[in-house]
Design an enzyme around this catalytic site. Structure first.
Site, PDB file in Angstrom:
ATOM      1  N   GLU A 130       0.835  -1.208   0.000  1.00 34.45           N
ATOM      2  CA  GLU A 130       0.000   0.000   0.000  1.00 34.45           C
ATOM      3  C   GLU A 130       0.872   1.261   0.000  1.00 34.45           C
ATOM      4  O   GLU A 130       0.511   2.268  -0.581  1.00 34.45           O
ATOM      5  CB  GLU A 130      -0.919   0.037   1.235  1.00 34.45           C
ATOM      6  CG  GLU A 130      -2.154  -0.838   1.139  1.00 34.45           C
ATOM      7  CD  GLU A 130      -3.153  -0.384   0.087  1.00 34.45           C
ATOM      8  OE1 GLU A 130      -2.800  -0.400  -1.109  1.00 34.45           O
ATOM      9  OE2 GLU A 130      -4.274  -0.029   0.449  1.00 34.45           O
ATOM     10  N   THR A 182      -5.780   8.050  -4.500  1.00 34.77           N
ATOM     11  CA  THR A 182      -5.746   8.050  -3.031  1.00 34.77           C
ATOM     12  C   THR A 182      -4.675   9.011  -2.511  1.00 34.77           C
ATOM     13  O   THR A 182      -4.912   9.743  -1.541  1.00 34.77           O
ATOM     14  CB  THR A 182      -5.483   6.619  -2.512  1.00 34.77           C
ATOM     15  OG1 THR A 182      -6.560   5.798  -2.969  1.00 34.77           O
ATOM     16  CG2 THR A 182      -5.441   6.557  -1.000  1.00 34.77           C
TER      17      THR A 182
HETATM   18  N1  HSE Z   1      -8.378   5.060   4.593  1.00 30.88           N
HETATM   19  C1  HSE Z   1      -7.853   5.281   3.265  1.00 30.88           C
HETATM   20  C2  HSE Z   1      -8.165   6.716   2.888  1.00 30.88           C
HETATM   21  C3  HSE Z   1      -8.490   4.335   2.292  1.00 30.88           C
HETATM   22  O1  HSE Z   1      -9.292   7.144   3.103  1.00 30.88           O
HETATM   23  O2  HSE Z   1      -7.273   7.402   2.380  1.00 30.88           O
HETATM   24  C4  HSE Z   1      -8.013   4.515   0.885  1.00 30.88           C
HETATM   25  O3  HSE Z   1      -8.707   3.635   0.044  1.00 30.88           O
END
Ligand code: HSE
Length: 313
Positions: A130, A182
């Site tokens: 990730e 993201t």
């Molecule tokens: N918790 C993470 C965010 C998930 O909201 O950035 C990303 O898919």
């Protein structure tokens, strides 16, 4: 066993009030990989389909490759792994696409090597992947995809993962034809939060878990509120408020951005409501001239699994 085909489910992270700490797996979409043992050390990605040529084949730049590299390093083997990746879900969709590929690949590799590591150990490798995908090792996509079900990350240091039972719930996902990375969606978040919002958010986080244990749909519904992240990120999704309202007005228990978006999820009590909600959400996006795809499924309690049939992709 020299070769295995694995499916891993995608996931909805954050689940409204639980930024970086809540996530659940869904039956579809997901990714498939074929993983083979090879006699030379290292990881080679031989094939990727379904990504429109967007994903890197270099193992150290690809989340599936990075997770398996870390796995091989950890088990100290001279053997290597070959990966074919069949993307069956959109990229940059808010459904944890990078996490899903990593989970499928590392789960498959572990099975080939005789299941020598636990899922808790595999989780660390998927979190590393990730980091290369979006610069942060959050676990709220990889953990639900790997363990199945609804997952709470109580702590990152030390890592403490808790699986939470839920009542029967159907999830409607609407994926609009727009892209949100993201990395970008994390960068825009204000680093400070005001105390009043922390109090409100903690109340919802605690009550959502209480609602799951008490099988109290009304409490679940009241708790699916995010006063910290959603207001900052919803600007990336044209028509977000209209789509969310369409979900709530048609019977959804709650609705918010899935992960970092642009997908929006709605949790519903029955399949029939989930379908009505999906249609209403899609119509709301149509009014914004945005095409969208809908996925409806229960919370997936299985996680990754071997695919036995030999369908060609
Ligand atoms: N918790 C993470 C965010 C998930 O909201 O950035 C990303 O898919």
């Amino acid at each position: 066993m020299e070769k295995i085909r694995v499916f891993a489910p995608s996931s909805v992270a954050n689940v409204s009030c639980g930024y970086d700490i809540f996530g659940f797996a869904i039956d579809e979409p997901g990714d498939e990989v074929v993983v083979k043992i090879k006699n030379k050390p290292g990881v080679v990605i031989t094939k990727i389909t379904g990504d429109n040529g967007k994903l890197p084949k270099e193992a150290d730049k690809n989340t599936a490759g990075v997770a398996v590299q870390s796995f091989l390093k950890n088990i100290k083997t001279n053997k290597g792994v070959e990966i074919e990746l069949y993307k069956k879900m959109p990229l940059c969709s808010g459904l944890g696409s990078s996490a899903t590929s990593a989970v499928a690949a590392v789960f498959g590799a572990n099975m080939l090597f005789g299941n020598i590591l636990s899922k808790e150990e595999l989780l660390l490798f998927t979190m590393e992947s990730e980091k290369i995908a979006c610069g942060s090792a959050h676990a709220d996509n990889v953990a639900p995809s790997l363990f199945g079900g609804f997952v709470l990350i109580r702590s990152y240091n030390p890592l403490d993962i808790v699986k939470i039972p839920t009542p029967d719930l159907y999830c409607t996902i609407i994926h609009p034809d727009i892209i949100v990375k993201t990395k970008d969606a994390r960068k825009i978040l204000k680093p400070e939060v005001c105390l009043k919002d922390v109090v409100a958010q903690c109340g919802n986080v605690a009550a959502l878990i209480a609602g799951f244990y008490k099988l109290d749909y009304e409490l679940i519904s009241r708790s699916l509120n995010d006063c910290i992240i959603e207001p900052q990120r919803s600007k990336f999704i044209p028509g977000f408020m209209e789509v969310k309202k369409a979900a709530l007005n048609n019977g959804a228990l709650g609705s918010s951005i899935s992960g970092s978006g642009p997908s929006i999820f709605a949790l519903c009590k029955t399949l029939a409501i989930a379908k009505i909600v999906g249609n209403a959400m899609q119509k709301a996006f149509e009014l914004q001239n945005i095409d969208s795809d809908i996925y409806i499924s229960k919370i997936n309690n299985v996680g990754p699994r071997e695919v036995i049939d030999n369908e060609e992709n």
